[in-house]
Write an enzyme that holds these catalytic residues in place. Structure first.
Site, short mmCIF file in Angstrom:
data_model
loop_
_atom_site.label_atom_id
_atom_site.label_comp_id
_atom_site.label_asym_id
_atom_site.label_seq_id
_atom_site.Cartn_x
_atom_site.Cartn_y
_atom_site.Cartn_z
N ASP A 139 0.84 -1.20 0.00
CA ASP A 139 0.00 0.00 0.00
C ASP A 139 0.88 1.25 0.00
OD1 ASP A 139 -2.41 1.26 -0.15
OD2 ASP A 139 -2.74 1.33 2.01
N HIS A 146 -3.31 14.20 1.20
CA HIS A 146 -3.48 13.27 2.33
C HIS A 146 -2.24 13.28 3.21
CE1 HIS A 146 -4.63 9.70 4.60
NE2 HIS A 146 -3.52 9.09 4.24
N GLU A 211 -10.27 4.14 4.04
CA GLU A 211 -9.40 4.92 3.15
C GLU A 211 -9.80 4.61 1.72
OE1 GLU A 211 -5.28 4.15 4.28
OE2 GLU A 211 -5.38 5.79 5.75
N GLU A 213 -9.11 4.32 -1.93
CA GLU A 213 -7.88 4.14 -2.71
C GLU A 213 -8.16 3.50 -4.06
OE1 GLU A 213 -4.56 2.41 -0.72
OE2 GLU A 213 -5.15 3.16 1.27
N ASP A 245 -8.84 0.59 2.39
CA ASP A 245 -7.84 0.17 3.38
C ASP A 245 -8.38 0.55 4.77
OD1 ASP A 245 -5.47 -0.56 4.65
OD2 ASP A 245 -4.50 1.35 4.23
N ARG A 249 -7.53 3.84 13.69
CA ARG A 249 -6.57 4.93 13.93
C ARG A 249 -5.95 4.86 15.32
NH1 ARG A 249 -5.49 5.99 8.84
NH2 ARG A 249 -7.26 6.81 7.68
N GLN A 252 -3.42 2.01 15.23
CA GLN A 252 -2.34 2.48 14.34
C GLN A 252 -1.44 3.50 15.05
OE1 GLN A 252 -3.95 4.44 10.84
NE2 GLN A 252 -1.94 4.78 9.93
N LYS A 265 -4.15 -2.01 10.44
CA LYS A 265 -4.53 -2.07 9.02
C LYS A 265 -4.84 -3.50 8.56
CE LYS A 265 -3.18 2.22 7.58
NZ LYS A 265 -3.98 3.13 6.76
N THR A 269 -9.03 -5.56 4.28
CA THR A 269 -8.98 -4.60 3.18
C THR A 269 -10.03 -5.07 2.18
OG1 THR A 269 -6.61 -4.29 3.49
CG2 THR A 269 -7.52 -3.58 1.38
N GLU A 386 -9.18 12.73 8.05
CA GLU A 386 -9.01 14.08 7.50
C GLU A 386 -10.32 14.85 7.53
OE1 GLU A 386 -7.02 12.11 3.92
OE2 GLU A 386 -6.48 14.21 3.68
CA CA Z 1 -3.75 3.15 3.00
#
Ligand code: CA
Length: 439
Positions: A139, A146, A211, A213, A245, A249, A252, A265, A269, A386
């Site tokens: 990834d 970002h 996320e 992606e 993904d 948080r 993480q 993570k 996925t 975000e």
């Molecule tokens: Ca990612």
């Protein structure tokens, strides 16, 4: 880099009428590959192409003699890996044959249409599986917006790491927990430390995020020790999907130093089931991300004039949310954001060239993610971290509910499409997952 050919002709129409609708994701110009089986009865999974609201059974088409060659032979397998391992010329030949089966004026259309009852399966009647056996999943982290936003939360004085404009940064993620759209996603348990606490706790993540992606599958790989030059990298990319993904948080944040993402993570996925080929995207290529004046030029091994001119992908990416309460109330999903794959600072060719620049070998069916695709403005932020600025500015939904992060029962869907004057729009379908409570 794949050129335009008759399969892209905007005048082509399909005898599968639903493929001709203005908003159809899968017109005859798209022809994405997936792996499917009918929901009714036991049968082997095999390759298919989406056309309108139907799937053309490629194993059946091969048996009927409508398609041939080594790419067609690979379509009876329960994954696309063997097809992916072939050369772009094989992919082009198969795409032309399929287009000839499905286009109203195609050479093989009459034969195919006569066999429609046995060769077409409604998408609604099929179970779509993971398109490939994914050996490795890498990834990346390529949206400068970002990177700047998340960096600002951690290091307000120097948000962007000094390597960002030189290196398409990535981490090795987990291939075993990649699931296909529609599979539920269980909130993970893990270690996290609450603000001001002296020691971490173990329990359900409280800061579950998504996320948005762009994913891409490696076609033919490279031998260990033999880098793929940036100018040849596109030939090694079979196609694209949407990729969520999922990210815890809090887990993480606590585990991330010094070695980067791990259990925050690797619990899941989600990818979309249809692989939109590199060739289908040819009409939607354009200049790569334009670097700001004063930014360094890419180092030579990541620089290619052709990639700078045509390495950008104009793919509109959207995030949609439907909460449990919205479902109960019969309310449709709401769009949280819209961004564009062109918001990525690095092209996919640069990602592949960088990945192999030390000699690391990629293999057919390996999956790569672009990293969260966020644009410049708040309406284009590709994750909740975000959008809510780490939970400090909650999102208010039309029914008054608020979200700082995802809650149990939330269903998150990524969608994407390409549109350009002079080309028929194509879509990616959906990448969907519903959050289940922690075990
Ligand atoms: Ca990612």
């Amino acid at each position: 880099m794949s050129a335009l050919n008759p399969t892209h002709d905007p005048k082509r129409r399909s005898w599968v009428e639903t493929a001709n609708a203005r908003e159809a994701a899968f017109p005859v110009q798209n022809l994405p590959y997936g792996v499917f089986r009918r929901k009714s009865g036991p049968e082997a999974a095999r390759a298919g192409t989406a056309i309108g609201d139907q799937i053309l059974d490629l194993a059946g088409a091969r048996r009927a003699g409508l398609i041939d060659g080594r790419a067609a032979d690979a379509c009876s397998e329960p994954t696309l890996n063997r097809l992916m391992a072939l050369a772009p010329a094989d992919w082009t030949r198969l795409r032309q044959q399929i287009s000839d089966c499905l286009a109203t004026d195609g050479e093989r259309a009459d034969d195919c249409r006569r066999r429609a009852a046995e060769l077409l399966v409604p998408i609604a009647d099929a179970t779509l599986e993971l398109p490939a056996e994914i050996g490795d999943f890498t990834d990346f982290f390529t949206s400068i917006y970002h990177a700047t936003n998340t960096g600002t939360m951690m290091r307000p004085d120097s948000p962007l790491m000094p390597n960002f404009k030189y290196v398409p940064t990535a981490y090795h993620s987990r291939a075993s927990s990649v699931v296909v759209s529609g599979a539920p996603v269980r909130r993970p348990n893990g270690q996290a430390i609450d603000p001001g606490a002296a020691a971490p706790r173990f329990g359900p993540s409280r800061l579950l995020d998504y996320e948005c992606e762009l994913g891409f599958f490696i076609g033919a790989g490279n031998r260990l020790g033999e880098p793929i030059p940036v100018a040849r990298a596109t030939e090694h990319i079979f196609g694209f999907c949407l990729l969520n993904d999922w990210s815890a948080r809090d887990i993480q944040g606590w585990e991330g130093q010094p070695l980067g993402p791990f259990l925050g993570k690797s619990f899941s996925t989600t990818i979309s089931p249809w692989v939109v080929t590199t060739e289908a995207l040819a009409p939607f290529r354009g200049p790569a991300f334009v670097r700001a004046a004063g930014d360094p030029a890419p180092l030579a091994h990541l620089a290619s004039a052709d990639d700078a001119a045509r390495g950008g992908l104009d793919i509109v990416m959207e995030v949609w949310l439907q909460t449990a309460r919205m479902r109960q109330e019969g309310a449709a999903a709401v769009r949280l954001s819209q961004s564009n794959a062109n918001d990525c600072y690095w092209t996919v060719a640069q990602m592949v060239a960088h990945h192999t620049s030390n000699g690391c070998n990629l293999r057919p069916g390996d999956l790569c993610g672009s990293g969260t695709v966020s644009g410049k403005d708040k309406g284009s932020y590709g994750c909740m971290l975000e959008m809510t600025w780490r939970g400090t500015q909650p999102v208010t939904l039309p029914n008054g509910e608020q979200r700082n992060f995802l809650e149990d029962g939330d269903e998150l869907a990524l969608r994407a499409h390409c549109a350009r004057a002079g080309a028929v729009s194509i879509g990616f379908g959906e990448c969907r997952g519903l959050v289940e409570p922690a075990r």
